[in-house]
Design a protein around this motif. Structure first.
Motif, PDB file in Angstrom:
ATOM      1  N   LYS A  60       0.840  -1.202   0.000  1.00  0.00           N
ATOM      2  CA  LYS A  60       0.000   0.000   0.000  1.00  0.00           C
ATOM      3  C   LYS A  60       0.870   1.245   0.000  1.00  0.00           C
ATOM      4  O   LYS A  60       1.801   1.363   0.781  1.00  0.00           O
ATOM      5  N   PHE A  61       0.557   2.150  -0.917  1.00  0.00           N
ATOM      6  CA  PHE A  61       1.337   3.362  -1.088  1.00  0.00           C
ATOM      7  C   PHE A  61       0.441   4.559  -0.826  1.00  0.00           C
ATOM      8  O   PHE A  61      -0.433   4.885  -1.607  1.00  0.00           O
ATOM      9  N   GLN A  62       0.668   5.202   0.288  1.00  0.00           N
ATOM     10  CA  GLN A  62      -0.149   6.341   0.720  1.00  0.00           C
ATOM     11  C   GLN A  62       0.401   7.633   0.129  1.00  0.00           C
ATOM     12  O   GLN A  62       1.613   7.826   0.077  1.00  0.00           O
ATOM     13  N   LYS A  63      -0.514   8.490  -0.318  1.00  0.00           N
ATOM     14  CA  LYS A  63      -0.068   9.792  -0.835  1.00  0.00           C
ATOM     15  C   LYS A  63       0.225  10.703   0.351  1.00  0.00           C
ATOM     16  O   LYS A  63      -0.637  10.947   1.183  1.00  0.00           O
ATOM     17  N   LEU A  64       1.444  11.176   0.407  1.00  0.00           N
ATOM     18  CA  LEU A  64       1.837  12.013   1.531  1.00  0.00           C
ATOM     19  C   LEU A  64       1.922  13.482   1.113  1.00  0.00           C
ATOM     20  O   LEU A  64       2.252  13.794  -0.037  1.00  0.00           O
ATOM     21  N   HIS A  65       1.619  14.338   2.063  1.00  0.00           N
ATOM     22  CA  HIS A  65       1.671  15.772   1.805  1.00  0.00           C
ATOM     23  C   HIS A  65       3.092  16.179   1.398  1.00  0.00           C
ATOM     24  O   HIS A  65       4.059  15.791   2.049  1.00  0.00           O
ATOM     25  N   GLY A  66       3.182  16.910   0.310  1.00  0.00           N
ATOM     26  CA  GLY A  66       4.487  17.343  -0.164  1.00  0.00           C
ATOM     27  C   GLY A  66       5.165  16.338  -1.093  1.00  0.00           C
ATOM     28  O   GLY A  66       6.193  16.615  -1.680  1.00  0.00           O
ATOM     29  N   LYS A  67       4.521  15.130  -1.198  1.00  0.00           N
ATOM     30  CA  LYS A  67       5.110  14.083  -2.044  1.00  0.00           C
ATOM     31  C   LYS A  67       4.122  13.658  -3.134  1.00  0.00           C
ATOM     32  O   LYS A  67       4.181  12.535  -3.625  1.00  0.00           O
ATOM     33  N   GLU A  68       3.220  14.580  -3.482  1.00  0.00           N
ATOM     34  CA  GLU A  68       2.155  14.257  -4.429  1.00  0.00           C
ATOM     35  C   GLU A  68       2.691  13.829  -5.792  1.00  0.00           C
ATOM     36  O   GLU A  68       2.201  12.876  -6.392  1.00  0.00           O
ATOM     37  N   GLU A  69       3.690  14.544  -6.250  1.00  0.00           N
ATOM     38  CA  GLU A  69       4.221  14.251  -7.574  1.00  0.00           C
ATOM     39  C   GLU A  69       4.867  12.871  -7.633  1.00  0.00           C
ATOM     40  O   GLU A  69       4.704  12.141  -8.600  1.00  0.00           O
ATOM     41  N   LEU A  70       5.579  12.532  -6.566  1.00  0.00           N
ATOM     42  CA  LEU A  70       6.218  11.219  -6.481  1.00  0.00           C
ATOM     43  C   LEU A  70       5.163  10.125  -6.497  1.00  0.00           C
ATOM     44  O   LEU A  70       5.300   9.113  -7.186  1.00  0.00           O
ATOM     45  N   TRP A  71       4.094  10.357  -5.762  1.00  0.00           N
ATOM     46  CA  TRP A  71       3.004   9.389  -5.690  1.00  0.00           C
ATOM     47  C   TRP A  71       2.398   9.147  -7.072  1.00  0.00           C
ATOM     48  O   TRP A  71       2.210   8.015  -7.489  1.00  0.00           O
ATOM     49  N   GLU A  72       2.079  10.248  -7.751  1.00  0.00           N
ATOM     50  CA  GLU A  72       1.467  10.152  -9.076  1.00  0.00           C
ATOM     51  C   GLU A  72       2.367   9.417 -10.063  1.00  0.00           C
ATOM     52  O   GLU A  72       1.906   8.564 -10.812  1.00  0.00           O
TER      53      GLU A  72
END
Ligand SMILES: [Zn+2]
Length: 145
Positions: A60-72
């Motif tokens: 599971k990969f949670q979208k973290l604040h400030g790391k949105e681009e990495l998540w996408e």
């Protein structure tokens, strides 16, 4: 075979509900590293994606604040790796899968009642699983790009 589900709902406190959308993509393409893979993408109050396969067991990969681009970009990478399509293409396939009508059975088969077969190069044929009747076709975008 590819199966795409899409649903919307609400989450969060009852007095302040927040809309979410959730995609579940399933594939058992033996040509990929992961022969069977389920990817769940959740976009709402919380955003995460979860992979279930032999390689990624419920990862599971949670979208973290400030790391949105990495998540996408990580999500996009997993989608392309696991299914051979980009998310945009998955959306397009899903929308097309909502339409097909089987004249033989007089039904609109969906999801796992549909099977995708390769047709002419760059084309895929949708077949109704129950009766084997071809009910539509679509362009495989990966040939065009
Ligand atoms: Zn049919």
């Amino acid at each position: 075979m590819l199966d795409i589900r899409y649903k919307t709902g609400s989450e969060g406190p009852a007095h302040d509900p927040y809309g979410y959308e959730e995609w579940t993509i399933w594939s058992d393409n033996p040509n990929f590293v992961d022969p069977e893979c389920t990817l769940k993408i959740h976009r709402g109050l919380s955003e995460w994606f979860q992979l279930s396969s032999l390689v990624y067991e419920g990862f599971k990969f949670q979208k973290l604040h400030g790391k949105e681009e990495l998540w996408e970009s990580t999500l996009e990478k997993f989608i392309t790796q696991s299914f051979g399509y980009t998310f945009k293409q998955i959306e397009r396939i899903y929308n097309r899968m909502q339409r097909p009508f089987c004249k033989e059975c007089k039904v609109y088969p969906k999801g796992r009642d549909l099977e995708i077969f390769p047709g002419y190069p760059g084309e895929e044929v949708l077949v109704h699983r129950g009766c084997g009747n071809p009910i539509g076709c679509m362009q495989n975008m990966s040939y065009i790009i």
